[in-house]
Motif scaffolding. Structure first.
Motif, PDB file in Angstrom:
ATOM      1  N   ALA A 188       0.684  -1.267   0.109  1.00 23.57           N
ATOM      2  CA  ALA A 188      -0.030   0.085  -0.049  1.00 23.57           C
ATOM      3  C   ALA A 188       0.831   1.330  -0.136  1.00 23.57           C
ATOM      4  N   ARG A 189       1.996   1.288   0.911  1.00 26.28           N
ATOM      5  CA  ARG A 189       2.833   2.306   0.774  1.00 26.28           C
ATOM      6  C   ARG A 189       3.482   2.681  -0.542  1.00 26.28           C
ATOM      7  N   ASN A 190       3.972   1.576  -1.233  1.00 25.76           N
ATOM      8  CA  ASN A 190       4.512   1.706  -2.522  1.00 25.76           C
ATOM      9  C   ASN A 190       3.363   2.136  -3.473  1.00 25.76           C
ATOM     10  N   GLN A 191       2.372   1.850  -3.428  1.00 29.10           N
ATOM     11  CA  GLN A 191       1.237   2.261  -4.464  1.00 29.10           C
ATOM     12  C   GLN A 191       1.059   3.829  -4.220  1.00 29.10           C
ATOM     13  N   VAL A 192       0.926   4.008  -2.904  1.00 29.03           N
ATOM     14  CA  VAL A 192       0.740   5.473  -2.701  1.00 29.03           C
ATOM     15  C   VAL A 192       1.758   6.439  -2.945  1.00 29.03           C
TER      16      VAL A 192
ATOM     17  N   GLN B  61       3.884   5.704  -5.626  1.00 34.77           N
ATOM     18  CA  GLN B  61       3.702   5.736  -7.137  1.00 34.77           C
ATOM     19  C   GLN B  61       2.721   6.786  -7.456  1.00 34.77           C
ATOM     20  N   LYS B  62       1.741   6.830  -6.976  1.00 31.99           N
ATOM     21  CA  LYS B  62       0.397   7.513  -7.317  1.00 31.99           C
ATOM     22  C   LYS B  62       1.258   9.125  -6.979  1.00 31.99           C
ATOM     23  N   ARG B  63       1.922   9.294  -5.927  1.00 31.82           N
ATOM     24  CA  ARG B  63       2.529  10.839  -5.617  1.00 31.82           C
ATOM     25  C   ARG B  63       3.483  11.247  -6.743  1.00 31.82           C
ATOM     26  N   CYS B  64       4.223  10.173  -7.270  1.00 25.22           N
ATOM     27  CA  CYS B  64       5.179  10.460  -8.263  1.00 25.22           C
ATOM     28  C   CYS B  64       4.354  10.757  -9.769  1.00 25.22           C
ATOM     29  N   GLN B  65       3.251  10.026  -9.863  1.00 22.17           N
ATOM     30  CA  GLN B  65       2.642  10.316 -10.924  1.00 22.17           C
ATOM     31  C   GLN B  65       1.696  11.905 -10.935  1.00 22.17           C
ATOM     32  N   LEU B  66       1.532  11.984  -9.729  1.00 24.94           N
ATOM     33  CA  LEU B  66       0.803  13.350  -9.532  1.00 24.94           C
ATOM     34  C   LEU B  66       1.575  14.453  -9.608  1.00 24.94           C
ATOM     35  N   SER B  67       3.110  14.258  -9.118  1.00 23.39           N
ATOM     36  CA  SER B  67       3.892  15.306  -9.296  1.00 23.39           C
ATOM     37  C   SER B  67       4.447  15.570 -10.839  1.00 23.39           C
ATOM     38  N   ALA B  68       4.321  14.485 -11.748  1.00 26.28           N
ATOM     39  CA  ALA B  68       4.568  14.658 -13.107  1.00 26.28           C
ATOM     40  C   ALA B  68       3.271  15.339 -13.973  1.00 26.28           C
ATOM     41  N   LEU B  69       2.044  15.064 -13.333  1.00 27.51           N
ATOM     42  CA  LEU B  69       0.942  15.764 -13.913  1.00 27.51           C
ATOM     43  C   LEU B  69       1.006  17.282 -13.533  1.00 27.51           C
TER      44      LEU B  69
END
Length: 187
Positions: free
Chosen positions: A91-95, A97-105
């Protein structure tokens, strides 16, 4: 509870309960909580659908009669155990990963850049964004349009390793584009 046969019900047994409203409920025991005297029964669907079941939660304190019609012959399988530490890490890894995607967006990075970032992040954990640039190992920077020629850093093993990842990612993307184009042309 006048007709209570026992204090515990085996999962899988068939039980019939008469409620305080004189309604009869007969079904298979799914669960029983001895402390609260709550019984969960799975019954055939009132809509007569073979694919559906009705589930009743019965408070045995509100039943005038309870009878075991058929005792379960085999003991139920023990519940599966969960590795909570592994689930927490996942769960921590998924969160993250989503943070990285959001920072890219948020940085306005192209889909190609986002895909490359995710490809690198699968093998290297030290990958971050610096605006629209991908930073790997704190020393290697990949600038838009995210090709092998856009990989910069001190000439060492890390630089060549990142270039190989970028090259492989570019080749994989080109292969996907070719196969998609060929599929479209064939149709």
């Amino acid at each position: 509870m006048a007709g209570l046969v026992q204090d515990c019900f085996s999962i899988g047994s068939t039980v019939e309960c008469t409620t305080c409203y004189n309604a009869n409920i007969e079904g298979e025991v799914l669960a029983f909580d001895q402390q609260t005297k709550m019984l969960i029964l799975k019954c055939p669907s009132a809509s007569n659908s073979t694919k559906l079941n009705d589930v009743y939660i019965v408070n045995l304190a509100m039943c005038s009669d309870v009878q075991v019609k058929k005792e379960a012959c085999k003991s139920p399988e023990p519940p599966l155990s969960l590795n909570l530490q592994r689930l927490s890490t996942r769960a921590r890894n998924q969160v993250e990963q989503k943070r990285c995607q959001l920072s890219a967006l948020a940085a306005g990075v192209s889909p190609e850049g986002q895909n490359l970032f995710m490809a690198i992040a699968r093998t290297i954990t030290q990958v971050t964004w610096s605006g629209p640039n991908i930073v790997v190992f704190k020393d290697v920077t990949i600038t838009p349009p995210y090709k092998v020629d856009n990989v910069n850093g001190p000439p060492d093993r890390q630089l060549s390793y990142v270039k190989k990842i970028v090259e492989k990612h570019s080749d994989d993307q080109a292969g996907i584009t070719k196969s998609t184009s060929a599929d479209i042309a064939a149709n």
